[in-house]
Design a protein around this motif. Sequence first.
Motif, mmCIF file in Angstrom:
data_model
loop_
_atom_site.group_PDB
_atom_site.id
_atom_site.type_symbol
_atom_site.label_atom_id
_atom_site.label_comp_id
_atom_site.label_asym_id
_atom_site.label_seq_id
_atom_site.Cartn_x
_atom_site.Cartn_y
_atom_site.Cartn_z
ATOM 1 N N ASP A 234 0.864 -1.185 0.000
ATOM 2 C CA ASP A 234 0.000 0.000 0.000
ATOM 3 C C ASP A 234 0.897 1.230 0.000
ATOM 4 O O ASP A 234 1.671 1.450 0.935
ATOM 5 N N SER B 192 -12.269 -6.847 -4.191
ATOM 6 C CA SER B 192 -11.448 -6.537 -3.023
ATOM 7 C C SER B 192 -12.056 -7.167 -1.782
ATOM 8 O O SER B 192 -13.248 -7.525 -1.767
ATOM 9 N N GLU C 62 -12.641 -5.540 0.929
ATOM 10 C CA GLU C 62 -13.652 -4.610 1.418
ATOM 11 C C GLU C 62 -15.019 -4.959 0.849
ATOM 12 O O GLU C 62 -16.022 -4.984 1.584
ATOM 13 N N HIS D 220 -6.239 -5.842 9.466
ATOM 14 C CA HIS D 220 -5.838 -4.465 9.142
ATOM 15 C C HIS D 220 -7.036 -3.654 8.654
ATOM 16 O O HIS D 220 -7.277 -2.538 9.123
ATOM 17 N N LEU D 221 -7.799 -4.207 7.719
ATOM 18 C CA LEU D 221 -8.922 -3.473 7.144
ATOM 19 C C LEU D 221 -10.095 -3.371 8.115
ATOM 20 O O LEU D 221 -10.794 -2.352 8.145
ATOM 21 N N ARG E 81 -9.695 -0.480 10.288
ATOM 22 C CA ARG E 81 -9.653 0.831 9.644
ATOM 23 C C ARG E 81 -10.893 1.055 8.774
ATOM 24 O O ARG E 81 -11.940 1.442 9.281
ATOM 25 N N GLU E 82 -10.796 0.780 7.481
ATOM 26 C CA GLU E 82 -11.891 1.084 6.563
ATOM 27 C C GLU E 82 -13.187 0.360 6.918
ATOM 28 O O GLU E 82 -14.277 0.851 6.613
#
Length: 243
Positions: A35, A153, A155, A178-179, A182-183
């Motif tokens: 990233d 993805s 997400e 990780h995601l 966060r998102e």
Amino acid sequence: MPAVRVWLLFLLLSPGLASAESLRLVANPWPPFNDQKLPGKGLASDLVEQALKRAGYSTSYVEVPWERAVRGLQRGDYDVLINAWYSLERTNYGYFSQPYLVNRLRFLQRKGDEIRFENLADLYPYSIAIIRGYAYSKEFDNDPHLLKVGVGSFENAARMLHAGRVQLALEDELVARHLLARELSSIRDELEFLPLPLSENGLHILVRRSHAQHHEIAERFDTAIQTMRDDGSYAETLRRHSP
């Protein structure tokens, strides 16, 4: 003979070394491994760029969606795909290094769904969101009875799972965590991992076979990774990227 002239003569007599000095690297956005918004462009990017620099190469780096990265490697737009799992099909156009990281692949479900997974047959009744173009494991990829839903993805996969459009999603554990922190933090507490992982996959660089020095690039990369393990810089990079 002056040292500069000796070095120039060495380059002229070593076309393989001279032509291998600059490599075009490609990865798909895959935090925390790749990233451009993260320090060192992510853990995998950081390790690969350090190792290739030690091996004597300069590099350029781009991030594109996974399928574009694979097509670009096949066409010769890029020299090295830096975040590839092994699959036999990929050996037709790429040459694998030894693994330099390990990915632990785990299923997620909606909290409380109580899906049991001990073997692939347990998953036949459920739809599973996967990333299009990824290779997960030989058995999983080749099982015709699994209902796989391709998405772009994790997400997207997690949001589909949360909405009930699929019953499972599959991703590397570190990527998912990780995601979700966060998102995807708004749905984090409504999803959970199944206890048993699908597999543990080695992460490799994949050098395009049409590159004249593909074997040498992979071999020199492997040697550089080993020297990083030996001198502690590999472990230090892992610590630097730990949450």
